[in-house]
Write an enzyme that holds these catalytic residues in place. Structure first.
Site, mmCIF file in Angstrom:
data_model
loop_
_atom_site.group_PDB
_atom_site.id
_atom_site.type_symbol
_atom_site.label_atom_id
_atom_site.label_comp_id
_atom_site.label_asym_id
_atom_site.label_seq_id
_atom_site.Cartn_x
_atom_site.Cartn_y
_atom_site.Cartn_z
ATOM 1 N N TYR A 1 -26.639 -32.578 40.381
ATOM 2 C CA TYR A 1 -27.155 -32.431 39.019
ATOM 3 C C TYR A 1 -26.058 -32.013 38.062
ATOM 4 O O TYR A 1 -24.959 -31.650 38.484
ATOM 5 C CB TYR A 1 -28.336 -31.451 38.983
ATOM 6 N N ARG B 1 -17.616 -34.725 36.039
ATOM 7 C CA ARG B 1 -17.970 -33.983 37.259
ATOM 8 C C ARG B 1 -19.165 -34.619 37.967
ATOM 9 O O ARG B 1 -19.225 -34.642 39.190
ATOM 10 C CB ARG B 1 -18.254 -32.510 36.918
ATOM 11 N N ARG C 1 -37.987 -41.048 56.086
ATOM 12 C CA ARG C 1 -37.222 -39.846 56.421
ATOM 13 C C ARG C 1 -36.362 -40.035 57.672
ATOM 14 O O ARG C 1 -36.874 -40.209 58.777
ATOM 15 C CB ARG C 1 -38.175 -38.668 56.634
ATOM 16 N N LYS D 1 -21.636 -30.200 42.753
ATOM 17 C CA LYS D 1 -22.784 -29.589 42.067
ATOM 18 C C LYS D 1 -24.081 -30.169 42.626
ATOM 19 O O LYS D 1 -24.746 -31.008 42.007
ATOM 20 C CB LYS D 1 -22.678 -29.795 40.544
ATOM 21 N N GLU E 1 -18.484 -16.475 42.479
ATOM 22 C CA GLU E 1 -18.992 -16.768 41.127
ATOM 23 C C GLU E 1 -20.380 -16.145 40.980
ATOM 24 O O GLU E 1 -20.878 -15.522 41.909
ATOM 25 C CB GLU E 1 -19.023 -18.283 40.877
ATOM 26 N N LEU F 1 -17.688 -23.691 42.137
ATOM 27 C CA LEU F 1 -17.845 -24.850 41.264
ATOM 28 C C LEU F 1 -16.912 -24.644 40.078
ATOM 29 O O LEU F 1 -17.010 -23.625 39.384
ATOM 30 C CB LEU F 1 -19.293 -24.956 40.774
HETATM 31 N N1 PDD Z 1 -24.812 -23.978 36.487
HETATM 32 N N2 PDD Z 1 -20.915 -22.065 39.080
HETATM 33 C C1 PDD Z 1 -22.161 -22.383 39.473
HETATM 34 C C2 PDD Z 1 -22.592 -22.020 40.850
HETATM 35 C C3 PDD Z 1 -23.028 -23.057 38.585
HETATM 36 O O1 PDD Z 1 -24.268 -23.407 38.991
HETATM 37 C C4 PDD Z 1 -22.580 -23.346 37.281
HETATM 38 C C5 PDD Z 1 -23.446 -24.071 36.277
HETATM 39 C C6 PDD Z 1 -21.277 -22.984 36.914
HETATM 40 C C7 PDD Z 1 -20.707 -23.248 35.534
HETATM 41 O O2 PDD Z 1 -20.498 -24.613 35.318
HETATM 42 P P1 PDD Z 1 -20.523 -25.226 33.838
HETATM 43 O O3 PDD Z 1 -19.637 -24.375 33.024
HETATM 44 O O4 PDD Z 1 -19.986 -26.575 34.030
HETATM 45 O O5 PDD Z 1 -21.966 -25.172 33.374
HETATM 46 C C8 PDD Z 1 -20.469 -22.333 37.844
HETATM 47 C C9 PDD Z 1 -25.767 -24.703 35.677
HETATM 48 C C10 PDD Z 1 -25.614 -24.430 34.242
HETATM 49 C C11 PDD Z 1 -27.162 -24.497 36.227
HETATM 50 O O6 PDD Z 1 -27.276 -24.401 37.433
HETATM 51 O O7 PDD Z 1 -28.135 -24.465 35.468
#
Ligand code: PDD
Length: 299
Positions: free
Chosen positions: A33, A52, A100, A147, A180, A205
């Protein structure tokens, strides 16, 4: 006016939107996503998020469901049809619908779903007041650079933090270093004013927002130290904050019950938030491209 979702080629009322029970996203979390912020009617860091998205798909061997151009069009249609000006647009792509079975299905088209929801960037409470966080064990898999929609570890992390009385989780790896936050990148500002965030390997990420700050900070002559740091170093920091496409820059004012700095949003987080808003408005030049650019040891 009903809320609209996009599902595999059709714009449908949100409450009727659905995917098949054999969708591999549902059966295996076999999908990825992205979240793109639309701020004041402008897509922010769209290029980086689509870079990405393509890379996440590539790493998992899932084809792009539509061309990049079509996807840009659909993102705008979602904002327009939902009559939004400030929004978070979610794009989900899975390996598609198949009986599946664990191996990749042959010649199955990927599924694509978009949703958009209103988000108040101005006067946002978390940005203005800051949030609390709690450290929790990072129990995720080894490819956190992708992601994926496989978010159970983050769901558990966030819930553990909330059950512990905090707003968010800062995840800590087996070596005792912060990776993170549950859905954003974690940063600290040390007592001597250095900006520190974890180096981008397969352990985190690499945020698109974080990548934008590489550009923004270099324009401000602010150096970013990309390295691992411990919760103990964070307790002693002057400031801490999270960055993501959802709320941009959110100050973390307390970690594990310990005040960070003054226990209030600090000047660096405030400055970076204002700079990102200017960047979103196009006042800091081109928006960044995103490249995986993993540190060599883990690439
Ligand atoms: N999340 N690290 C993780 C684990 C994340 O899920 C996200 C973003 C980021 C930051 O990435 P970016 O700056 O590209 O949004 C770092 C999104 C926003 C979410 O899960 O809703």
């Amino acid at each position: 006016m009903p809320r609209i979702a996009y599902v595999n080629g059709s714009y449908v009322p949100h409450h009727e939107a659905s995917v098949h029970i054999e969708d591999r996203g549902f059966q295996f979390a076999d999908g990825i996503y992205e979240v793109v912020a639309c701020i004041n009617g402008k897509m922010t860091d769209e290029r980086g998020h689509l870079d990405r998205l393509e890379r996440s798909l590539d790493e998992l061997g899932i084809p792009m469901p539509v061309t990049r151009r079509s996807l840009q069009f659909i993102i705008r249609e979602m904002v327009r049809r939902n009559r939004l000006k400030n929004a978070n647009v979610y794009i989900q792509v899975t390996r598609g619908v198949a009986k599946r079975d664990f191996p990749f299905p042959v010649e199955v088209p990927p599924s694509i779903v978009l949703t958009a929801r209103n988000f108040q960037f101005d006067n946002n409470k978390n940005v203005e007041k800051g949030v609390t966080a709690m450290t929790v064990a990072d129990i995720r898999w080894k490819r956190r650079d992708i992601k994926t929609t496989m978010l159970l570890a983050q769901v558990l992390a966030k819930q553990e933090a909330m059950d512990g009385g905090a707003y968010d989780a800062w995840m800590v790896d087996d070596e005792g270093f912060v990776t993170e936050a549950s859905s954003s990148n974690a940063w600290i500002v040390t007592k001597d004013g250095k900006l520190v965030t974890r180096n981008a390997t397969t352990s985190i990420l690499r945020g698109v927002t974080r990548t934008a700050f590489e550009k923004i900070c270099s324009g401000l002559q602010m150096k970013i130290e990309e390295r691992a740091f411990t919760p103990a170093e964070a307790y002693e920091a002057q400031e801490a904050f999270n960055t993501s496409a959802v709320a941009l820059v959110v100050p973390v004012i307390m970690l594990d019950g310990k005040k960070i700095g003054t226990g209030e949003p600090g000047p660096v987080a405030k400055k970076l938030y204002a700079e990102y808003r200017a960047y979103a408005e196009g006042q800091r030049g081109e928006h960044v491209e995103w490249v995986a650019n993993l540190d060599e040891d883990e690439a």
